[in-house]
Structure formats: structure tokens, C-alpha cells
Design a protein around this motif. Sequence first.
Motif, PDB file in Angstrom:
ATOM      1  N   LYS A 164       0.709  -0.830   0.170  1.00  0.00           N
ATOM      2  CA  LYS A 164       0.407   0.236   0.149  1.00  0.00           C
ATOM      3  C   LYS A 164       0.690   0.881   0.569  1.00  0.00           C
ATOM      4  CE  LYS A 164      -3.704   2.001   2.956  1.00  0.00           C
ATOM      5  NZ  LYS A 164      -4.654   1.865   2.065  1.00  0.00           N
ATOM      6  N   GLU A 165       0.264   2.350  -0.615  1.00  0.00           N
ATOM      7  CA  GLU A 165       1.453   3.334  -0.804  1.00  0.00           C
ATOM      8  C   GLU A 165       1.297   4.298   0.143  1.00  0.00           C
ATOM      9  OE1 GLU A 165       3.645   4.042  -3.882  1.00  0.00           O
ATOM     10  OE2 GLU A 165       3.004   2.599  -3.914  1.00  0.00           O
ATOM     11  N   ILE A 166       2.405   5.045   0.858  1.00  0.00           N
ATOM     12  CA  ILE A 166       2.259   5.125   2.201  1.00  0.00           C
ATOM     13  C   ILE A 166       3.030   6.584   2.059  1.00  0.00           C
ATOM     14  CG2 ILE A 166       2.742   3.636   3.744  1.00  0.00           C
ATOM     15  CD1 ILE A 166       5.634   4.446   3.935  1.00  0.00           C
ATOM     16  N   LYS A 167       2.994   7.581   1.137  1.00  0.00           N
ATOM     17  CA  LYS A 167       3.016   8.900   1.094  1.00  0.00           C
ATOM     18  C   LYS A 167       1.475   9.703   0.841  1.00  0.00           C
ATOM     19  CE  LYS A 167       5.533  12.403  -2.299  1.00  0.00           C
ATOM     20  NZ  LYS A 167       6.603  12.314  -2.819  1.00  0.00           N
ATOM     21  N   ASN A 168       2.523  10.984   1.459  1.00  0.00           N
ATOM     22  CA  ASN A 168       0.771  11.735   1.574  1.00  0.00           C
ATOM     23  C   ASN A 168      -0.402  12.146   0.318  1.00  0.00           C
ATOM     24  OD1 ASN A 168      -0.682  14.595   1.536  1.00  0.00           O
ATOM     25  ND2 ASN A 168       0.187  14.533   3.894  1.00  0.00           N
ATOM     26  N   HIS A 169      -1.394  11.229   1.157  1.00  0.00           N
ATOM     27  CA  HIS A 169      -2.582  11.606  -0.115  1.00  0.00           C
ATOM     28  C   HIS A 169      -1.864  10.929  -1.586  1.00  0.00           C
ATOM     29  CE1 HIS A 169      -5.510  13.781   2.606  1.00  0.00           C
ATOM     30  NE2 HIS A 169      -5.046  14.485   3.031  1.00  0.00           N
ATOM     31  N   GLU A 170      -1.691   9.783  -1.138  1.00  0.00           N
ATOM     32  CA  GLU A 170      -1.249   8.805  -2.115  1.00  0.00           C
ATOM     33  C   GLU A 170      -2.294   7.116  -2.510  1.00  0.00           C
ATOM     34  OE1 GLU A 170       0.489   9.278  -5.287  1.00  0.00           O
ATOM     35  OE2 GLU A 170      -0.486   7.920  -5.728  1.00  0.00           O
ATOM     36  N   TYR A 171      -3.534   7.589  -3.078  1.00  0.00           N
ATOM     37  CA  TYR A 171      -4.248   6.412  -3.516  1.00  0.00           C
ATOM     38  C   TYR A 171      -4.480   5.415  -4.685  1.00  0.00           C
ATOM     39  CZ  TYR A 171      -6.599  10.278   0.043  1.00  0.00           C
ATOM     40  OH  TYR A 171      -6.451  10.691   1.122  1.00  0.00           O
ATOM     41  N   ARG A 172      -3.307   5.604  -5.090  1.00  0.00           N
ATOM     42  CA  ARG A 172      -3.207   4.677  -6.352  1.00  0.00           C
ATOM     43  C   ARG A 172      -2.458   3.764  -6.014  1.00  0.00           C
ATOM     44  NH1 ARG A 172       1.455   8.554 -10.288  1.00  0.00           N
ATOM     45  NH2 ARG A 172       1.270   8.891  -7.972  1.00  0.00           N
ATOM     46  N   ASN A 197       2.615  14.054  -5.867  1.00  0.00           N
ATOM     47  CA  ASN A 197       2.281  12.759  -6.766  1.00  0.00           C
ATOM     48  C   ASN A 197       0.599  13.611  -6.950  1.00  0.00           C
ATOM     49  OD1 ASN A 197       1.751  13.323  -3.825  1.00  0.00           O
ATOM     50  ND2 ASN A 197       1.349  11.880  -3.690  1.00  0.00           N
ATOM     51  N   MET A 198       0.786  14.930  -7.865  1.00  0.00           N
ATOM     52  CA  MET A 198      -0.306  15.394  -8.307  1.00  0.00           C
ATOM     53  C   MET A 198      -1.444  14.149  -8.663  1.00  0.00           C
ATOM     54  SD  MET A 198       1.123  18.756 -10.250  1.00  0.00           S
ATOM     55  CE  MET A 198      -0.860  19.088 -11.100  1.00  0.00           C
ATOM     56  N   PRO A 199      -0.840  12.932  -9.463  1.00  0.00           N
ATOM     57  CA  PRO A 199      -1.618  12.057 -10.382  1.00  0.00           C
ATOM     58  C   PRO A 199      -3.221  11.141  -8.921  1.00  0.00           C
ATOM     59  CG  PRO A 199      -0.187  11.729 -11.660  1.00  0.00           C
ATOM     60  CD  PRO A 199       0.199  12.397 -10.316  1.00  0.00           C
ATOM     61  N   GLY A 200      -1.843  11.115  -8.052  1.00  0.00           N
ATOM     62  CA  GLY A 200      -2.853  10.163  -6.492  1.00  0.00           C
ATOM     63  C   GLY A 200      -3.733  10.873  -6.121  1.00  0.00           C
ATOM     64  N   VAL A 207       2.537  26.974 -11.199  1.00  0.00           N
ATOM     65  CA  VAL A 207       1.871  25.158 -10.480  1.00  0.00           C
ATOM     66  C   VAL A 207       3.318  24.685 -10.817  1.00  0.00           C
ATOM     67  CG1 VAL A 207       0.688  23.405 -11.203  1.00  0.00           C
ATOM     68  CG2 VAL A 207      -0.585  25.819 -11.021  1.00  0.00           C
ATOM     69  N   ASP A 208       3.849  24.260 -10.398  1.00  0.00           N
ATOM     70  CA  ASP A 208       5.193  23.554 -10.855  1.00  0.00           C
ATOM     71  C   ASP A 208       4.998  22.093 -10.598  1.00  0.00           C
ATOM     72  OD1 ASP A 208       7.709  22.931 -11.319  1.00  0.00           O
ATOM     73  OD2 ASP A 208       8.841  24.216 -10.009  1.00  0.00           O
ATOM     74  N   VAL A 209       4.620  21.442 -11.893  1.00  0.00           N
ATOM     75  CA  VAL A 209       4.647  20.026 -12.144  1.00  0.00           C
ATOM     76  C   VAL A 209       6.079  19.462 -12.151  1.00  0.00           C
ATOM     77  CG1 VAL A 209       3.594  18.190 -13.707  1.00  0.00           C
ATOM     78  CG2 VAL A 209       2.822  20.687 -13.232  1.00  0.00           C
ATOM     79  N   ALA A 210       6.828  20.044 -12.826  1.00  0.00           N
ATOM     80  CA  ALA A 210       8.337  19.509 -12.330  1.00  0.00           C
ATOM     81  C   ALA A 210       8.895  19.343 -11.303  1.00  0.00           C
ATOM     82  CB  ALA A 210       9.664  20.275 -13.147  1.00  0.00           C
ATOM     83  N   ILE A 211       7.823  19.235 -10.089  1.00  0.00           N
ATOM     84  CA  ILE A 211       8.702  19.418  -9.110  1.00  0.00           C
ATOM     85  C   ILE A 211       9.027  17.697  -8.369  1.00  0.00           C
ATOM     86  CG2 ILE A 211       6.539  18.713  -7.562  1.00  0.00           C
ATOM     87  CD1 ILE A 211       9.210  21.281  -5.905  1.00  0.00           C
ATOM     88  N   ASP A 212       8.473  17.035  -9.231  1.00  0.00           N
ATOM     89  CA  ASP A 212       8.741  15.560  -8.665  1.00  0.00           C
ATOM     90  C   ASP A 212      10.567  15.919  -9.021  1.00  0.00           C
ATOM     91  OD1 ASP A 212       8.692  15.705 -11.385  1.00  0.00           O
ATOM     92  OD2 ASP A 212       6.591  13.474 -11.671  1.00  0.00           O
ATOM     93  N   GLN A 213      11.062  16.075 -10.306  1.00  0.00           N
ATOM     94  CA  GLN A 213      12.248  16.338 -10.198  1.00  0.00           C
ATOM     95  C   GLN A 213      13.912  17.601 -10.444  1.00  0.00           C
ATOM     96  OE1 GLN A 213      12.733  12.796 -12.395  1.00  0.00           O
ATOM     97  NE2 GLN A 213      14.192  13.915 -12.402  1.00  0.00           N
ATOM     98  N   THR A 268       5.185  20.399  -2.221  1.00  0.00           N
ATOM     99  CA  THR A 268       4.163  20.353  -1.435  1.00  0.00           C
ATOM    100  C   THR A 268       2.980  18.730  -1.250  1.00  0.00           C
ATOM    101  OG1 THR A 268       2.297  20.956  -3.112  1.00  0.00           O
ATOM    102  CG2 THR A 268       3.743  22.811  -1.283  1.00  0.00           C
ATOM    103  N   THR A 269       2.314  18.857  -0.330  1.00  0.00           N
ATOM    104  CA  THR A 269       1.508  17.687  -0.372  1.00  0.00           C
ATOM    105  C   THR A 269      -0.136  18.035  -0.614  1.00  0.00           C
ATOM    106  OG1 THR A 269       0.823  17.998   1.648  1.00  0.00           O
ATOM    107  CG2 THR A 269       3.402  16.335   1.207  1.00  0.00           C
TER     108      THR A 269
END
Length: 371
Positions: free
Chosen positions: A7-15, A300-303, A265-271, A281-282
Motif C-alpha cells: 500500500k502506498e504511504i506517501k501523503n494522500h497517495e491513493y494509487r 504526486n498530483m495524479p494520486g 504551478v510547478d509540475v516538474a517539482i518531482d525532478q 508540497t502535499t
Amino acid sequence: MKIAVPKEIKNHEYRVALTPTGARELVNRGHRVRVQAGAGEGAGFPDADYEAAGASLEADVAALWDSAELILKVKEPQPEEVERLRKGQTLFTYLHLAAEEALTRGLMKSGATCIAYETITSAQGGLPLLAPMSAVAGRMAVQAGAHSLEKAQGGAGVLLPGVPGVPPARVTVIGGGVVGENAARMALGLGAEVTILDKSLPRLEVLDHRYQGRLKTAYSTADALDEAIRDSDLIIGAVLVPGAAAPKLIRREQLADMRPGSVLVDVAIDQGGCFETSKATTHAEPTYVVDGIVHYCVANMPGAVARTSTQALTNATLPFVMALADKGWRQALADDPYFLPGLNVHDGQVTYPAVAEAFGLESVDPASVVK
Ligand SMILES: NC(=O)C1=CN([C@@H]2O[C@H](COP(=O)(O)OP(=O)(O)OC[C@H]3O[C@@H](n4cnc5c(N)ncnc54)[C@H](O)[C@@H]3O)[C@@H](O)[C@H]2O)C=CC1
Ligand SMILES: CC(=O)C(=O)O
Ligand SMILES: [Mg+2]
């Protein structure tokens, strides 16, 4: 092969990394699939569906990790997950290592074989295991930006499409790849005035052709960025140099040139993010304000749209998961030159040059590892 799906444990990660449909495919090929109890719930896949697919459920997280040869995840392992990894195990997930030195060193120390979704390539070009989530994040970026422009979120109080007699908002998208095009499509659909900046002229040509004058394109230079900063209500950061840390394209002092209440909006934040003032942020607290400018930097926007995202992600990952399970990681990577660049860390060594470069480490050629 013994496969584990935690089960994913990152903040509000539901995938979740595998759907019941995917589990059935693996079980039918003779593999043993163990799924952590509740792992699929956030994406709308109850435990019973995994059991019906022939997977077994495991409530004990330590036992789940310990028993596995192949671990399937969505997000980069969190510190307690890195602790569980060991030599001989294969981890298949998003890693984004160039943005995270501690994680890189943790994975090296584990001795495990770590394969990243986001650095796998394809014969058609592009990054096939990043693309589905980039499509989701690009579309969400406009929703997030529109919401952030509302006064209650610290925004300027601007409605993206305007209304008759009031012009639409100006949206600039930096990076016209998968995230950028999907963001532009959404913003155009809402009636905003949209410009895309990219360093790749061929890419700008494709976009220009596709949108037939509805979308403005500009070659990404310091001047073009200055203009965007002065004129935009919403700027979406969507650049990528594959596997490497994102270049910082807007510096803090430039925020003073933006209208107060404008949004980044910084989508590239994961890099690592493409604005100097970006910090991850979460979903629990997605935005913050610096010098009057609202920042949205969820890594993790898609989460947040886990149902859609899980189905889109597993459509793309399943063929690679099957190759790993059927052949073992070494043969699966050796057989497929587009899968091979997915290998980021193996047995204590970094095997992806841009990651090694980010931290001054030595890089080992992945081809020499799979021989
Ligand atoms: N925050 C999140 O939840 C998510 C983040 N992402 C991230 O979004 C980023 C973009 O991903 P994709 O669109 O799939 O990549 P892509 O490879 O499809 O597109 C990136 C584009 O950036 C352009 N580019 C590179 N340097 C540039 C510069 N200095 N100025 C202007 N353009 C430049 C490239 O030419 C390319 O067209 C990646 O970091 C990815 O990991 C993706 C999905 C979810
Ligand atoms: C790509 C990525 O980091 C995500 O989907 O969360
Ligand atoms: Mg991340």
C-alpha cells in the motif's frame, strides 16, 4: 516469481501499482502475487477483487516486503520502505532520483536492483511510463491553477475564461511535452489565452500545427520568460531533461515582476522543480505564497485522481512487469534496449548517468550490469 504490492504511504497517495486485472495476468503466468490488505482501496479496488484474481492478501507489511523478489510500487520509496529493501530484491516504481540524494544513497546502501518507470524509453521516442501520469498531471495543473487564482487561496481573483466584456486570463506553459500539451489543451478548453514555451523547435512545430493558431508558441529564451513573467496570470512549469534535476527557470527576484496573486504551478517539482522558490508540497497543503505569488508544487498530483491514474499507469507498466516476472530483471533488461535505461541503481552502484552526475557519483554502464 514472488511479487509484492505494498500500500502506498506517501501523503494522500491513493494509487496502487497493480490492478486486480494485472494481478490475474501475472497469476495466470504462474507467478505468486501478494497484495497488502487495503492497498487498492483508495483507487476503488477492494481486497476481494485481488483475491478473486488469484492474489493473496498480506496484512503484515514487514512479511510482505521480506517475502518478495519483485516489489511493485507507484511512488519513490519513503525512508521506512528503503529500510525494508535488501540485496537480491528488484524494485519497480517511480524514483526521480536526481532530485533526492538521500534516497539515491539509501537505495545504493540497500544493494537492491532499482528500476525507475520515468527513465524507460520507447522506439517511438518519449517516456512511455511517465506519459500517462504526465497527461493526468498536465490536465490537473490547470484545475489546480484555476483554483489557486481564487481570492480565498491567495490568488488575484481571476477567472481563467473571463466573461463577455472581460478578457480571459493569460496562461503560460513552460515545456511543451506531455504535461505541457495536456495543460495547454485544458486551458484552451476553458477559454484562456495560452502560450507554450519550449527549447525544441520541432516540438513547437508539432504543437503549432496541431492547434491551428489557437495556441501561441514561443522559443524558450530568457527574454521570452521575462515576458511571460510580466504578462501571465498562471505559469505552469512542465520542463524535463530526462532523469536530470529540472533547470531553475524563474528566480526569486523575478517574482516581483509578476502581478500580485498570480500563480505558479510547478509540475516538474518531482525532478526538483523549475522555479527557484518551489518546494514540494502535499495534497493536504498544496499551496504556499512567496512574495505575493501562489505556488502549487505537489509532487504526486495524479494520486488525487487515483482511480483514473491507477488504470492509466498499470496499462503502461503491465507489459514491463510481465517481462520482469517471466524473465527476471537481468534478461528482461538485456532483451530490450528501451527498458534498459530504466535501471537506476544496482548492487550499490548508480547506473543512470544524469543521477550520478547530480551527486558527483560514478556511473556504471547498465549494459555491463546485465551481461
Ligand atoms: N508533479 C507530478 O505529480 C508529476 C510530475 N511530472 C513531471 O512533469 C515533468 C514534465 O514531464 P513530461 O511532460 O512528461 O516531459 P516531456 O519530456 O514530455 O516534456 C518536457 C519538455 O520540456 C522541454 N524543455 C526542456 N528544457 C526546457 C527549457 N529550459 N525550457 C523550455 N522547455 C524545456 C523539452 O523540450 C520537452 O518538450 C517531469 O519532471 C515529470 O516527472 C509528471 C507527472 C506527474
Ligand atoms: C510521475 C510521478 O511522479 C507521479 O505520477 O507521481
Ligand atoms: Mg517525488
